[in-house]
Every structure is written in C-alpha cells, then in structure tokens.
Design an enzyme around this catalytic site. Sequence first.
Site, PDB file in Angstrom:
ATOM      1  N   LYS A  50       0.826  -1.207   0.000  1.00  0.00           N
ATOM      2  CA  LYS A  50       0.000   0.000   0.000  1.00  0.00           C
ATOM      3  C   LYS A  50       0.859   1.256   0.000  1.00  0.00           C
ATOM      4  O   LYS A  50       1.929   1.295   0.594  1.00  0.00           O
ATOM      5  CB  LYS A  50      -0.896  -0.025   1.242  1.00  0.00           C
ATOM      6  N   LEU A  78      -5.550   7.051   1.974  1.00  0.00           N
ATOM      7  CA  LEU A  78      -4.127   6.689   2.118  1.00  0.00           C
ATOM      8  C   LEU A  78      -3.723   6.416   3.570  1.00  0.00           C
ATOM      9  O   LEU A  78      -2.653   6.828   4.016  1.00  0.00           O
ATOM     10  CB  LEU A  78      -3.218   7.774   1.520  1.00  0.00           C
ATOM     11  N   CYS A 133      -3.074  11.777  -5.996  1.00  0.00           N
ATOM     12  CA  CYS A 133      -3.389  12.494  -4.768  1.00  0.00           C
ATOM     13  C   CYS A 133      -3.305  14.004  -5.021  1.00  0.00           C
ATOM     14  O   CYS A 133      -2.630  14.452  -5.949  1.00  0.00           O
ATOM     15  CB  CYS A 133      -2.452  12.063  -3.648  1.00  0.00           C
TER      16      CYS A 133
END
Lengths: 297, 244
Positions: A50, A78, A133
Amino acid sequence: MVVRERLAGEKLAVELCGIALETPLIPASGTLSKEALGEVGSVYGAILPKTTTPRARAGNPPPRIAETPAGMVNSIGLQNPGVEKFLEGLDAFDLGVPIFVSVAGDTVDEFVALCGRLAGDPRIAAVELNLSCPNVEHGGLTFCAGPASAREVIEACRDALSSKPLFAKLTNEGVVANAIAAEEAGADALTVINTIPALTIDASAQTILVRGGLSGPAIKPVALRAVYDVSRAVNIPVIASGGVSTGTDVAEFMLAGATAVQVGTASFVREPEEILSEFSEYLDRMGTTASELTGAL
Amino acid sequence: MKFHGVKIEDREWIGGYTLIRYRWDGAIEPGQFAMARVAGYPVTFDPFLARPFSFYDHDGETASLLFEVRGRGTALLDDAPDRIEVSSPLGRGFRINGANGPVALLGGGIGVAPLKVLSRRLDALSVPHDVFLGFADARYAAVAGEFPGAKVATVDGSAGVQGTVLDAAPDLTRYTAVYACGPNPMLAAVKRAAGEDAFCQLSVEERMGCGNGSCNGCVVPVRDGGYVRSCIEGPVFDAEALAW
C-alpha cells in the site's frame, strides 16, 4: 512454493525495466495487506504494498467503501503508518520476488524526499509514484491533472531516485497527454489507470455514501482503452491496472500493450492464483508466451 | 481471498432471521466471522462483494450463520441454491478471561448472532452467564427462543420489556465480564453501562470489502487515534480500545 514450480517457466516470465518477473501479475497498490500475503503464494511477479507517505495518515472516517455493480467505490484516504514505519516492516513483504513501493506526497518536495529516502534501499526494486493524490500547492488538483504538473513531479523524482526505476501511476483523465509528458520527464514505466472518480448515494437516507474512486470489473473497458492508447503513444513499458479479474483480462491487457498487469479489487473476491492459472491456460491454448503477447495487437 | 464451496445442510427461518448450516470441521473461535456469497466469481458481478457474517454456532462439525435480509447480497443467500461459498473463519473473536463469572452477553438485533457460539464455549468452560437480547419487535425477538433463559426487550414492547437491551439487563457492573454485539450506538451504551474498569468486549458490525485486511474499508476509530480494521484487529475489540 508448489505453485511457482507448477506455473513457472519461460511461458509466464516477463521483463519490466530490466527487472525479471516470474509472472506478469503485480498486486495493485492498496489491495494486498501484510496479513493476506500468505494467500498469494508466488502468484505475483513482484509485490507492491500500500502507498506510503512521509508521515502517518489516519485515513478518512468511515464509511469508506460502497459496493456497486461489478465494483466498489472507495475513499480510504491513504491510511498508512508513514515511510519510516513502513520501511521497518518492509521485510514482511519479502516473498522472494522484487518489491515495488508506491509513494504519495502532498507536495513535489514530499515526493522528492520520499524518493530520496527509498533510492538507496536495496530491498526496493522500483518506485511507483501515486500521482492521483491532491497537490496542496496547486489548489488540490492532482499531480497528474495535466502534463505540466506530471512533468514537474516526475522530473524531480527521477533525479532523487538515482538509478532506481520510476513508475508513474496515471488516472484515466487526460492519460495520453500525461503519459507522453511522463515519458519525457524520465519515467521508466507507466501504470495505467487508477480508480475512476465516482459517487454513491443512499437515496433512502438522502446522504452521500462514498465519494471516491471506482474500481473492479466495471472499469475494465475504460482501462483497456487507456492502456491501448498509451501504449501507442509512448515507448516505455505500460503496467495495466483497472478491473483485471480473469486470466482472459490479463491476456487482453497484454494484447493491448501492457508488459505487466496489476490485480486489485478482484483479489477481494477470488484468489489471484486462479487468475494466473487461467492466464497460463490461455497461453497454452494459444501456443504463446506472456512476453510475446505484449502489444501483439 | 479464498472461498470454499459448501453445501447448505439446513436452512431455517427464525422470526426475521435466516439460519443456514454447512459442514465445517475446522476450528472456529466465538466471535469470528466468514465472508459468504451465493456463487463463484466471476459469475456474479452484482452483488460483487461477499458479505461478512459472525458465526452463530459451531459444534465441531457443522457451522451456522444467522443473518437478516437487508439487501441484494443477503436476499440471494436467503434463497440460494444448496451451495454457497464461504471463506475460512476470519478475525479475532471473544477473549474469555480467567474469571469464573457470572458474565453477561448482550445482543442487539442481528447482533445476537455470535452469542450462541460464545454461550456454547462458556458452557464448556462452566462459566455461568446471563443473556440479554434487544430487538425492534416480537417478530425478530422470536430468535430469543434459541437462548433459554434470555431476558428480552423490544423497542415497541411487543415482546419482553419495552425498551433497549439495556432495559432488559440489570446492573452490568455486577458481572466479571461483559460481551456484546450490535449496532455501534448500542455497543457504546453497553460500554458505558459496564463501567470503566469492566472486562468488556464488543463485536462491531461494519461493511467489509475483502475480509483479509487489504482494503481498509471496515475501520473503526480507536482511542489511541486513527482507525483499525474490524476484519483483522476485530471484529471483537476491548471496549476501552474504541473511541466511542
């Protein structure tokens, strides 16, 4: 290791930016936990944990996921322990295959600092920039909102990473122009695509359920088009991502031009090993190999 | 996520809930759950995800799931053919402390589900326990018949005392341990009623994507800040660890 002995061999092997992968499958970032590693055996040619960020992120308050037909919308935010804790725990992801690390920052400087931190770590074979992002210095537009924005962060990270391969993960919107800019900026490969902006509403409660990104089989045709178009526009490898859930999907993405293929949401509902087995059977049926498929269309 | 095809041995409708039984001879800890769905992927794209269910009971050979039909996923399981697909048991279950009891078990609505197998475990350990169950109405409260001696409350007063599960329960501080499962507001109320020093364990209900810790979708807020996953760090938590 039984799986690897059974499925390994020339047939499934591919090469990505000089990195030998025993299979073309890679977990999509944010879809394979440390706890689930035991389930994946040696199905994957590389492991991709991740996304990590400079500091710990708590993530978004629930609800974070909503099911949709053939997919789901997520807004996780996130959640991660930050890069230092991430690196402390990285050995857990060592399955004997290359490790790719996904990074994200709020600013170009944060991306650069992360790349600098990872550049010298011999455990990490490549770094994938999560460019979806928001860039807080650009009014919250994403780092891949346009070619100029993508070019700026990739050029800076390219320097910071030294010789380590850099993958730029791009969203679907404007993907071809961003891909060309990314290649010019020094990206070694492109991951195409990320989740697609989506919204779910609970009509009976008259509230928004989840405003986030759509993933799963629902987005596969969109991703396939993006991979096909990008592959024709650039000369660097493309890593497909978006709705891959069967061995045939893997074949389609490679025919469209992908060198490797990420499996994400589908791993929530089936074993990745089944996808690889189906792909292997496809190759046998067609009398071909994984590497021969890439861009065969 | 790996799914196992299992044959439904028996299906029963108890009040507003559906009970399905299938053979499972592996270990199951009270409070653990399984992801379940009707057919093998990629056959069904809608619903796409499997659904999490706490184990209702397990006698070493047969496991059972109790659920309420709330949407398409559960509706399909409710009238599924004789085979469904289930994951292995997942998550952290209830921790039995060393005390001799008596302990209290509280369930709200479908939160009754994990209390049966927990009660079975407590019986095996000779730990005396009282069961308190709260439901919307008498139709759902019918499942209380599966818990001999349970005290019942219903919101509309159509069975047991009128009110919530806490209206059916006495002072919880008299128990050496408190176990509860139900909607978050009920669990928060149980936590308050049990008192700060209580050994109190709560099984949370959350929507889940994967069940194996990968999607980070099923989180709950914790006292130390941030969120943890109910599928890995839970679904049973020490009450004091939760932020509500």
